[in-house]
Design an enzyme around this catalytic site. Structure first.
Site, PDB file in Angstrom:
ATOM      1  N   LYS A 195       0.795  -1.581   0.397  1.00 23.23           N
ATOM      2  CA  LYS A 195       0.244  -0.131  -0.089  1.00 23.23           C
ATOM      3  C   LYS A 195       0.404   1.481   0.112  1.00 23.23           C
ATOM      4  O   LYS A 195       0.710   2.076  -0.577  1.00 23.23           O
ATOM      5  CB  LYS A 195      -0.746  -0.557   1.234  1.00 23.23           C
ATOM      6  CG  LYS A 195      -2.380  -1.308   1.070  1.00 23.23           C
ATOM      7  CD  LYS A 195      -3.044  -1.684   2.641  1.00 23.23           C
ATOM      8  CE  LYS A 195      -3.732  -1.978   1.797  1.00 23.23           C
ATOM      9  NZ  LYS A 195      -4.748  -2.787   3.455  1.00 23.23           N
ATOM     10  N   GLN A 223      -5.295  -0.810   9.067  1.00 25.97           N
ATOM     11  CA  GLN A 223      -4.883  -2.736   8.927  1.00 25.97           C
ATOM     12  C   GLN A 223      -5.182  -3.382   9.934  1.00 25.97           C
ATOM     13  O   GLN A 223      -5.181  -4.008  11.066  1.00 25.97           O
ATOM     14  CB  GLN A 223      -3.556  -2.538   9.076  1.00 25.97           C
ATOM     15  CG  GLN A 223      -3.028  -4.455   7.946  1.00 25.97           C
ATOM     16  CD  GLN A 223      -3.810  -4.427   6.224  1.00 25.97           C
ATOM     17  OE1 GLN A 223      -4.060  -2.854   5.952  1.00 25.97           O
ATOM     18  NE2 GLN A 223      -4.110  -5.532   5.821  1.00 25.97           N
ATOM     19  N   ASP A 260     -10.885   3.455   3.900  1.00 24.50           N
ATOM     20  CA  ASP A 260     -11.480   1.871   3.181  1.00 24.50           C
ATOM     21  C   ASP A 260     -12.690   1.731   3.568  1.00 24.50           C
ATOM     22  O   ASP A 260     -13.380   0.491   3.829  1.00 24.50           O
ATOM     23  CB  ASP A 260     -11.242   1.354   5.396  1.00 24.50           C
ATOM     24  CG  ASP A 260     -10.106  -0.130   5.116  1.00 24.50           C
ATOM     25  OD1 ASP A 260     -10.030  -0.304   4.163  1.00 24.50           O
ATOM     26  OD2 ASP A 260      -9.298  -0.075   5.717  1.00 24.50           O
TER      27      ASP A 260
END
Ligand code: GUN
Length: 297
Positions: free
Chosen positions: A54, A98, A121
């Protein structure tokens, strides 16, 4: 007959390139690059790989990457303090924590603490609710990637039957909602579904997100159906200590029946990070009052 293989790598590269072309237009207007903060707690090897990837792709797209690696023993309060700091940092447009988190930390409390405007997200209840209501929102990356691949494969989806196998908040529920907004008739199937093979066979579009290696076989697929395999399962390879990645679909039998299918690896996976970059630019644009669609061209 063998199915068309949907090339997620190629499609993700095209989306990343589109974002990378738009970033200078953002920077020109605001005097700064869009910024994405990624927070990793602990040392889960798979998460470390994802987070590194990422960060690298964020930089390659011309954006600012802020990376935070916290010890596995980090307390919930410490993580919440970092999230609050990132919420108020003007250089940060997107925040990604995460998952999974260590057991001492309540995942829901952390996701709820993220500013919904920076929730790239799309996991915050505000964004989940806005998606359900059909309002503009930040949409979870993997479901967004699935919907882009299906749309590009089939065009107009009106009246098609989409069967989603799996009901997670991260994939199953949001991808079902996206398919509904694209005028599909949608079924969400799961481990308690009666006659799962029969339900799968009724799908024009079959989206597998159960986390069970190679569970969905060719006999479960209607000839010509479009199959999107979200599964990423690591299995031991031929006893030589190595591992191999497989999806939730048994590719070898499914490819004989489906009309189009995503491979694992190289299908949905690459789309997830490309959509994260897209969401970061979308969040940055919204925060700066810039029309995102105009920016993307
Ligand atoms: N862990 C596995 N997939 C994801 C994802 O899409 N977002 C976050 N934050 N964590 C994950």
């Amino acid at each position: 007959m063998s199915a068309t293989i949907i090339d997620g790598k190629e499609r993700a590269a095209a989306l990343r390139a589109q974002v990378a072309r738009a970033v200078p237009r953002f920077t020109e207007r605001t005097g700064r690059a869009p910024g994405l903060a990624v927070v990793l707690v602990g040392e889960d090897p798979a998460s470390q790989v994802y987070v590194r990837s990422k960060g690298r792709q964020t930089i390659e797209a011309g954006m600012e990457s802020f990376s935070f690696t916290l010890d596995a023993s980090t307390t919930q309060e410490e993580l919440l303090a970092l999230v609050r700091r990132l919420n108020t940092d003007d250089a940060v447009d997107g925040i990604l924590v995460q998952l999974p988190l260590p057991s001492q930390i309540d995942e829901h409390a952390v996701l709820a603490a993220i500013d919904p405007a920076k929730d790239v997200d799309g996991f915050h209840a505000i964004n989940a609710g806005r998606l359900m209501a059909g309002l503009p929102s930040l949409v979870p990356c993997t479901p967004l990637g699935c919907s882009i691949l299906v749309r590009e494969q089939l065009g107009d989806l009106s009246g098609r039957h989409a069967v989603v196998v799996g009901r997670s908040n991260i994939v199953g529920k949001p991808v079902a909602m996206l398919m509904l907004h694209l005028n599909c008739t949608v079924t969400i199937a799961h481990s308690r579904t009666v006659d799962l093979p029969g339900v799968c066979r009724s799908a024009d579009i079959l989206i597998a997100a159960v986390g069970r290696p190679e569970m969905i076989r060719g006999e479960w697929i209607r000839p010509g159906a479009t199959v999107i395999d979200v599964g990423i399962n690591r299995l031991p390879a031929n006893g030589d200590g190595k591992t191999r990645l497989v999806g939730d679909v048994d590719f070898a039998s499914a490819v004989q029946v489906a009309g189009a299918i995503t491979p694992v690896p190289g299908g949905v996976g690459p789309m997830t990070i490309a959509c994260l970059l897209r969401n970061t630019l979308q969040a940055a644009s919204a925060r700066c009052g810039i029309a995102f669609d105009e920016l993307m061209g």
